[in-house]
Design a protein around this motif. Structure first.
Motif, PDB file in Angstrom:
ATOM      1  N   ALA A   1      -6.244   1.879 -14.738  1.00  0.00           N
ATOM      2  CA  ALA A   1      -5.932   0.451 -14.691  1.00  0.00           C
ATOM      3  C   ALA A   1      -5.572   0.023 -13.274  1.00  0.00           C
ATOM      4  O   ALA A   1      -5.981  -1.059 -12.811  1.00  0.00           O
ATOM      5  N   ALA A   2      -4.822   0.876 -12.572  1.00  0.00           N
ATOM      6  CA  ALA A   2      -4.436   0.559 -11.196  1.00  0.00           C
ATOM      7  C   ALA A   2      -5.643   0.525 -10.262  1.00  0.00           C
ATOM      8  O   ALA A   2      -5.704  -0.301  -9.343  1.00  0.00           O
TER       9      ALA A   2
ATOM     10  N   ASP B   1     -10.268  -5.034  -7.589  1.00  0.00           N
ATOM     11  CA  ASP B   1     -10.433  -6.473  -7.759  1.00  0.00           C
ATOM     12  C   ASP B   1      -9.600  -7.273  -6.753  1.00  0.00           C
ATOM     13  O   ASP B   1      -9.905  -8.451  -6.489  1.00  0.00           O
ATOM     14  N   ASN B   2      -8.539  -6.640  -6.212  1.00  0.00           N
ATOM     15  CA  ASN B   2      -7.635  -7.332  -5.287  1.00  0.00           C
ATOM     16  C   ASN B   2      -7.400  -6.475  -4.037  1.00  0.00           C
ATOM     17  O   ASN B   2      -6.287  -5.947  -3.834  1.00  0.00           O
ATOM     18  N   PRO B   3      -8.421  -6.292  -3.209  1.00  0.00           N
ATOM     19  CA  PRO B   3      -8.302  -5.389  -2.058  1.00  0.00           C
ATOM     20  C   PRO B   3      -7.249  -5.813  -1.037  1.00  0.00           C
ATOM     21  O   PRO B   3      -6.765  -4.974  -0.269  1.00  0.00           O
ATOM     22  N   GLU B   4      -6.867  -7.079  -1.033  1.00  0.00           N
ATOM     23  CA  GLU B   4      -5.872  -7.560  -0.078  1.00  0.00           C
ATOM     24  C   GLU B   4      -4.451  -7.501  -0.634  1.00  0.00           C
ATOM     25  O   GLU B   4      -3.490  -7.809   0.085  1.00  0.00           O
TER      26      GLU B   4
ATOM     27  N   LEU C   1      -1.419   2.029  -6.610  1.00  0.00           N
ATOM     28  CA  LEU C   1      -2.516   2.976  -6.793  1.00  0.00           C
ATOM     29  C   LEU C   1      -2.197   4.294  -6.100  1.00  0.00           C
ATOM     30  O   LEU C   1      -2.358   5.376  -6.686  1.00  0.00           O
ATOM     31  N   HIS C   2      -1.732   4.226  -4.860  1.00  0.00           N
ATOM     32  CA  HIS C   2      -1.417   5.449  -4.116  1.00  0.00           C
ATOM     33  C   HIS C   2      -0.252   6.205  -4.753  1.00  0.00           C
ATOM     34  O   HIS C   2      -0.243   7.434  -4.798  1.00  0.00           O
TER      35      HIS C   2
END
Length: 267
Positions: A16-17, A23-26, A34-35
């Motif tokens: 999910a992350a 979808d939201n790279p910024e 995520l990391h």
């Protein structure tokens, strides 16, 4: 296994992350989460590896014998087969090292270098005489000839090198899967003695313990005498000896293919 349940829970959160981060790279918070989950997944897999290794027992016992001794054990009627009876597997190895260290037998005690005289198409020649099956001669890893008793199984796993497999007698069933199926294979993690192998018993899969396995998509083929199967780097394979058989294979270095798929699985 509590640790495996933890891995599956983190895996769902991680997927999910990943979608949110893509979808939201910024979005710095999404990237940071995520990391964090990637680091947590590594720690969870390390715990699984430690617990599994503590309870692990070698699936086979290595013995030295002649081919005729092996054949006496392996050439049996069907009433001598079954999971409670011993299965016998015979292997010959030719190192075939190139360069200054040739035919030294260092890859295996008592190696059988004569295999390169018998199977000339697997010889690691270079230049214009380079054989069809040897893509990278300098990276070849010898010839392995494997004699299988009916019912012998090689558990599902992937290898880090290209593989050319030639069946010379009998039949072998290969179940193959693309590396993009890695997340469904429930692999034993890095640090485990059987790392890169599936924790699932493919003969009797436990879908409650390994629910992802139900989603796995595979191909299968029965190799006949004279057939050659090319197995690319990182492809999964599960092998069943359908009758008394033997095959010879050689590997010739890996390619940087499907790295994302296997990296996402912890390799």
């Amino acid at each position: 296994m509590k640790e495996m349940e933890e891995v599956n829970e983190i895996k769902a959160q991680l997927e999910a992350a990943k979608r949110l981060a893509e979808d939201n790279p910024e979005d710095e918070a999404a990237q940071e989460e995520l990391h964090r989950l990637q680091r947590e997944m590594k720690r969870a897999r390390d715990r699984v590896a430690q617990e599994s290794a503590e309870n692990w027992h070698p699936p086979t016992e290595n013995l030295r014998m002649t081919y005729l001794e092996w054949l006496e054990h392996a050439n049996v009627t069907d009433d001598k087969l079954g999971p409670d009876n011993p299965h016998w597997y015979f292997r010959l190895i030719g190192c075939g090292k190139m360069g200054e260290h040739t035919e030294d037998g260092s890859c295996d005690k008592g190696s059988s270098e004569w295999l390169f005289d018998e199977l000339t198409y697997f010889q690691p020649r270079e230049g214009d005489e380079r054989p069809f099956y040897m893509i990278n001669p300098k990276k070849q890893q010898g010839i392995h000839c494997r004699f299988g008793m009916k019912g012998v199984i090689a558990e599902n796993h992937f290898d880090l090198s290209r593989n050319a497999i030639n069946v010379l007698y009998g039949q072998r069933r290969y179940i193959l899967a693309h590396p993009n199926q890695c997340s469904n294979m429930n692999l034993l993690p890095r640090g485990h003695p059987s790392a890169r192998h599936s924790a699932v018993d493919w003969s009797d899969p436990d879908l409650e313990a390994f629910p992802e396995f139900e989603k796995a998509r595979v191909n299968e083929i029965v190799l006949q005498p004279g057939d050659v199967l090319y197995l690319p780097t990182n492809w999964f394979h599960y092998i069943i000896s359908l009758e008394l058989n033997f095959q010879c294979n050689t590997r010739s270095g890996g390619q940087n293919l499907y790295r994302k798929e296997v990296t996402d699985c912890g390799f």
